[in-house]
Design a protein around this motif. Structure first.
Motif, PDB file in Angstrom:
ATOM      1  N   ALA A  66      -6.231  36.360   2.761  1.00 29.24           N
ATOM      2  CA  ALA A  66      -6.674  37.367   3.729  1.00 29.24           C
ATOM      3  C   ALA A  66      -8.136  37.130   4.107  1.00 29.24           C
ATOM      4  O   ALA A  66      -8.504  37.221   5.286  1.00 29.24           O
ATOM      5  CB  ALA A  66      -6.491  38.765   3.151  1.00 29.24           C
ATOM      6  N   LEU A  67      -8.960  36.803   3.135  1.00 31.38           N
ATOM      7  CA  LEU A  67     -10.366  36.524   3.414  1.00 31.38           C
ATOM      8  C   LEU A  67     -10.520  35.282   4.281  1.00 31.38           C
ATOM      9  O   LEU A  67     -11.310  35.263   5.241  1.00 31.38           O
ATOM     10  CB  LEU A  67     -11.136  36.350   2.107  1.00 31.38           C
ATOM     11  N   TYR A  68      -9.748  34.246   3.977  1.00 27.47           N
ATOM     12  CA  TYR A  68      -9.800  33.013   4.766  1.00 27.47           C
ATOM     13  C   TYR A  68      -9.460  33.270   6.227  1.00 27.47           C
ATOM     14  O   TYR A  68     -10.171  32.848   7.130  1.00 27.47           O
ATOM     15  CB  TYR A  68      -8.847  31.968   4.166  1.00 27.47           C
ATOM     16  N   TYR A  69      -8.340  33.971   6.451  1.00 25.62           N
ATOM     17  CA  TYR A  69      -7.924  34.220   7.834  1.00 25.62           C
ATOM     18  C   TYR A  69      -8.870  35.182   8.540  1.00 25.62           C
ATOM     19  O   TYR A  69      -9.086  35.071   9.735  1.00 25.62           O
ATOM     20  CB  TYR A  69      -6.484  34.726   7.893  1.00 25.62           C
ATOM     21  N   GLY A  74     -12.464  35.552  12.777  1.00 24.85           N
ATOM     22  CA  GLY A  74     -13.760  36.099  13.168  1.00 24.85           C
ATOM     23  C   GLY A  74     -14.600  35.061  13.883  1.00 24.85           C
ATOM     24  O   GLY A  74     -15.260  35.358  14.885  1.00 24.85           O
ATOM     25  N   LEU A  75     -14.569  33.823  13.381  1.00 21.81           N
ATOM     26  CA  LEU A  75     -15.304  32.746  14.052  1.00 21.81           C
ATOM     27  C   LEU A  75     -14.699  32.433  15.416  1.00 21.81           C
ATOM     28  O   LEU A  75     -15.424  32.177  16.381  1.00 21.81           O
ATOM     29  CB  LEU A  75     -15.319  31.493  13.178  1.00 21.81           C
ATOM     30  N   MET A  76     -13.364  32.465  15.499  1.00 24.11           N
ATOM     31  CA  MET A  76     -12.718  32.215  16.793  1.00 24.11           C
ATOM     32  C   MET A  76     -13.084  33.311  17.798  1.00 24.11           C
ATOM     33  O   MET A  76     -13.337  33.017  18.974  1.00 24.11           O
ATOM     34  CB  MET A  76     -11.200  32.141  16.621  1.00 24.11           C
ATOM     35  N   LEU A  77     -13.119  34.562  17.348  1.00 24.94           N
ATOM     36  CA  LEU A  77     -13.492  35.656  18.240  1.00 24.94           C
ATOM     37  C   LEU A  77     -14.949  35.552  18.663  1.00 24.94           C
ATOM     38  O   LEU A  77     -15.302  35.868  19.800  1.00 24.94           O
ATOM     39  CB  LEU A  77     -13.233  37.002  17.571  1.00 24.94           C
ATOM     40  N   SER A  78     -15.798  35.091  17.765  1.00 25.72           N
ATOM     41  CA  SER A  78     -17.211  34.918  18.106  1.00 25.72           C
ATOM     42  C   SER A  78     -17.372  33.857  19.191  1.00 25.72           C
ATOM     43  O   SER A  78     -18.142  34.050  20.145  1.00 25.72           O
ATOM     44  CB  SER A  78     -17.990  34.522  16.850  1.00 25.72           C
TER      45      SER A  78
END
Length: 115
Positions: A66-69, A74-78
């Protein structure tokens, strides 16, 4: 509605915990047993140790996934937010440039005017 759903989750978790506790209080789960894991023979421990160990291992793996995804998306959304911001800036620049551009009116020839 959010409060109701949290209350429902809490009630379900409480019921599951009660069922687990009452199940592990049964004498069959206190009987010592040895387990073979890939040709490795463990010492004899109560059965509920192995069940709780599997539960803890599954919980840890689930938390790490869960932390990995969460970090990955989050990086993809950024990146997507930065791309959207640059596209909005480009659109704004083009809109401003178009509003300041001189407008040329092409007169229609008198033969095409109907009236």
């Amino acid at each position: 509605m959010r409060g109701f759903s949290l209350l429902l989750v809490f009630i379900l978790a409480f019921c599951a915990a009660c069922i687990g506790i009452l199940t592990f209080l049964q004498p069959a789960f206190h009987a010592p047993a040895g387990i073979i894991i890939f040709s490795y023979h463990t010492k004899e421990y109560p059965v509920y140790y192995f069940i709780l160990g599997a539960l803890a291992l599954g919980g840890a793996i689930g938390c790490f996934l869960a932390l990995y995804y969460r970090v990955r998306y989050g990086l993809m959304l950024s990146k997507a937010d930065k791309n959207i911001a640059s596209l909005e800036q480009t659109l704004s620049d083009l809109t401003i440039a178009q509003s300041h551009a001189p407008s040329f009116v092409v007169p229609t020839p008198p033969s095409e005017v109907r009236g």
